[in-house]
Structures are given as C-alpha cells and as structure tokens.
Design an enzyme around this catalytic site. Structure first.
Site, short mmCIF file in Angstrom:
data_model
loop_
_atom_site.label_atom_id
_atom_site.label_comp_id
_atom_site.label_asym_id
_atom_site.label_seq_id
_atom_site.Cartn_x
_atom_site.Cartn_y
_atom_site.Cartn_z
CB SER A 69 -0.92 0.00 1.22
OG SER A 69 -0.15 0.10 2.39
CG LEU A 72 0.13 5.95 -6.65
CD1 LEU A 72 -1.03 6.68 -7.32
CD2 LEU A 72 0.82 5.06 -7.67
CB CYS A 128 -2.90 3.00 -7.80
SG CYS A 128 -2.19 2.79 -6.17
C1 LIG Z 1 5.63 -2.30 -4.33
C2 LIG Z 1 4.77 -2.14 -5.55
C3 LIG Z 1 4.55 -0.85 -6.07
C4 LIG Z 1 3.75 -0.67 -7.21
N1 LIG Z 1 3.58 0.57 -7.72
C5 LIG Z 1 2.86 0.75 -8.87
C6 LIG Z 1 2.74 2.04 -9.48
O1 LIG Z 1 3.32 3.03 -9.02
N2 LIG Z 1 1.98 2.15 -10.61
C7 LIG Z 1 1.35 1.05 -11.17
O2 LIG Z 1 0.67 1.19 -12.20
N3 LIG Z 1 1.49 -0.19 -10.64
C8 LIG Z 1 2.23 -0.35 -9.51
N4 LIG Z 1 2.37 -1.61 -8.98
C9 LIG Z 1 1.72 -2.78 -9.66
C10 LIG Z 1 2.71 -3.53 -10.56
O3 LIG Z 1 3.23 -2.68 -11.56
C11 LIG Z 1 2.05 -4.76 -11.20
O4 LIG Z 1 0.97 -4.36 -12.00
C12 LIG Z 1 1.51 -5.76 -10.17
O5 LIG Z 1 2.38 -5.84 -9.05
C13 LIG Z 1 1.34 -7.18 -10.76
O6 LIG Z 1 2.56 -7.71 -11.24
P1 LIG Z 1 3.52 -8.68 -10.36
O7 LIG Z 1 2.66 -9.76 -9.80
O8 LIG Z 1 4.57 -9.16 -11.31
O9 LIG Z 1 4.08 -7.83 -9.26
C14 LIG Z 1 3.16 -1.82 -7.84
C15 LIG Z 1 3.40 -3.10 -7.32
C16 LIG Z 1 4.20 -3.27 -6.20
C17 LIG Z 1 4.45 -4.67 -5.69
#
Ligand SMILES: Cc1cc2nc3c(=O)[nH]c(=O)nc-3n(C[C@H](O)[C@H](O)[C@H](O)COP(=O)(O)O)c2cc1C
Length: 302
Positions: A69, A72, A128
C-alpha cells in the site's frame, strides 16, 4: 531468431519490461545488469507534484506473493525530468512513464509535460488500489476510463497505454472503453485488493488496512484476464501478474500479451527480468520458433 516486437508503436528488442513501482527509476538495478538488456523500463508511478505515499508498514509477505500500500510515493514529474530521465537515457531500452493523478485535470496537465519529454510512451495508471482519489476510482467504470483516456489522448502524441485494475466484474468491457477512447495499448493486471490480519494484535498488518496483492499467487487470474481482453480488443496487451521466468512470460504471450512486465519477481531476485529474456529464447529454441510475434494469442482452447 527474432525477439524484437513493436508494441503500440514502441520498438523493443524483446518483449520483457519491468513493472511500474517495482524497479524505481532503474538506478538500484543498474548495479546488477545492463538495463539495455531489457525491452523496456516502466517507471514508478509519477505524478504532477511530489507525493509522500501512505504511512508504514506499507508492504508485507503473503503466500506466494506480497501486499503493498505504497500510495504512489514519487518525486514528481519535474524531478523525474531533471534527474531520473537523463540517467535512464544512458541505456538502450524503451522508457515508458507510468502516470498517475487524482483528477482528470491533473492527468491532462501531467501528460502535457510528458508529451514534451524524450520518452517512448506513457502508461496511464487508472488502477492503483491504494489511494483515495483518482486511479482506480476512474479505472473501475467504463465511463471513468473513457473520460480520462479521451482527455489525455487529446494532449498526448506519444504511444498511450492504459493500465487496468483487476478489481472489476468485467475487465473486457473496461478494455474496450480504453480502445474506444483512442489508446494505443492496454496493460494488465495491477494488484488485486487484499488484506492481512495480525492475529495477536487483532489488527490489519498494513497501516492502510488494505493493500494490493501481487506475485506468483495472482498469475492464474492475470492470465485469464489477458485472454479475455485479447478476445475483446485489437490493440496490443502488456501482460503482467506473477511472472518470474521465461515460461510464465510465454504463458501470457500465448494468452494474448504482445509484451510482458515483471513486478514482484524483481524483489525475489534482481536478475529475474534478464533471466526471463533468456528463458523466452530457450523456449523459442526448444519449440523451433523463429519469431516471438508468432506465438502471441496462439493458445489452443479446449
Ligand atoms: C511495491 C509495488 C509498487 C507498485 N507501484 C505501482 C505504481 O506506481 N503504478 C502502477 O501502475 N502499478 C504499480 N504496482 C503494480 C505492478 O506494476 C504490477 O501491476 C503488479 O504488481 C502485478 O505484477 P507482479 O505480480 O509481477 O508484481 C506496484 C506493485 C508493487 C508490488
């Protein structure tokens, strides 16, 4: 063997990118490998003005995944343009800025600035789950997605990719709204809204109470959604959600993704993204595939 793709007008040497928020602006990972080995880098969610994010604790582990959480946190677009972009430009890779805002005007003003920068494209974050205003509040209705995407399209000449939330009933209709509003591509999935409770304190672990679930635990949901969106739209799909190796990446591509992103996998091992490039090549060798573009959407349904 050809691993080059053109994603929504963005040339990439391979289909592997790193997911927003899990790779910062690349500096930390550049100590491990040449960032030019990646097809593209998607930056941390960047806003018009700096944001400090949510109160800690903001991350915790879950079975085969994690909750976050962050809210951003970022230094704002001006700082990015002056400090992070010149660093990223040193590498031969596509640079896509993840853009977030709390109102339509804020998205528009931000994208007017992004339009003037030397970047390859914008990923509009309408997904988000960890902020009170904007983002997912727009991303979970057909009209909300259409309004923001259309408004941004008017001021942005660069490739526009819209990132979708999985926290909706019908992701295909939301993707259609993005296409109808003039976007060049769609990316999915962002995190699934979740909660973890500390049973001794009898309180949620995260200060924000809820957070977004990512990592291998969400992969089957993401693959299913990529497949459904691929049946609904003609614009290319950037697929993500739990990818940690080349075989996972191929699964997303067979479901319909033209490119993929690695998120939480970067935290497990900083080399996950470059190893995924090698894994894709080894699959191509094994299956005698000459062009990676040939497998996109080629799953044979039962
Ligand atoms: C710590 C963290 C921060 C994230 N920050 C953003 C963000 O700033 N903008 C966004 O569009 N997605 C954000 N995400 C989502 C990821 O880009 C991604 O869509 C999501 O984690 C699923 O992919 P994964 O399972 O490979 O992590 C974040 C995810 C994590 C774990």
């Amino acid at each position: 063997m050809n691993t080059k793709i053109n994603f929504a007008g963005i040339e990439m040497k391979n289909p592997v990118t790193v997911a927003s928020g899990t790779f910062g602006y690349g500096r930390e990972y550049s100590d491990f490998f040449d960032l030019g080995e990646l097809g593209g880098i998607i930056t941390k969610g960047t806003s018009l003005k700096p944001r400090s994010g949510n109160k800690p604790p903001r991350v915790c582990e879950t079975a085969s995944g994690m909750l976050n959480s962050i809210g951003l946190q970022n230094p704002g677009v001006e700082y990015f343009a002056q400090n992070d972009l010149p660093f990223l430009k040193k590498f031969d890779t596509a640079i896509i800025v993840n853009a977030c805002g709390s109102s339509i005007d804020e998205y528009v003003d931000l994208c007017k600035i992004l339009n003037t920068l030397d970047i390859d494209g914008v990923e509009l974050n309408l997904s988000c789950p960890n902020v009170k205003a904007g983002c997912m509040a727009f991303g979970n209705t057909y009209d909300g997605v259409k309004q923001v995407t259309s408004a941004v399209r008017k001021v942005l000449d660069k490739p526009l990719i819209v990132k979708l939330t999985p926290n909706v009933t019908d992701i295909a209709s939301i993707a259609k709204a993005v296409e109808d509003a003039g976007a060049d591509g769609v990316s999915l999935i962002n995190t699934l809204l979740g909660m973890k409770i500390d049973i001794d304190k009898q309180k949620p672990v995260l200060a924000n109470n809820t957070g977004g679930l990512s990592g291998p635990a969400i992969k089957p949901v993401a693959v299913r959604m990529v497949y459904q969106v691929a049946q609904a739209v003609n614009i290319p799909i950037l697929g993500m959600g739990g990818i940690v190796n080349g075989d996972d990446a191929i699964e997303f591509m067979l479901a319909g993704a033209k490119a993929i992103s690695i998120g939480a996998g970067n935290f497990i091992d900083p080399y996950t993204s470059v190893n995924t490039v090698k894994g894709i090549e080894s699959y191509m060798n094994r299956h005698k595939i000459e062009d990676i573009n040939d497998i996109v959407g080629k799953v044979k349904m039962n």
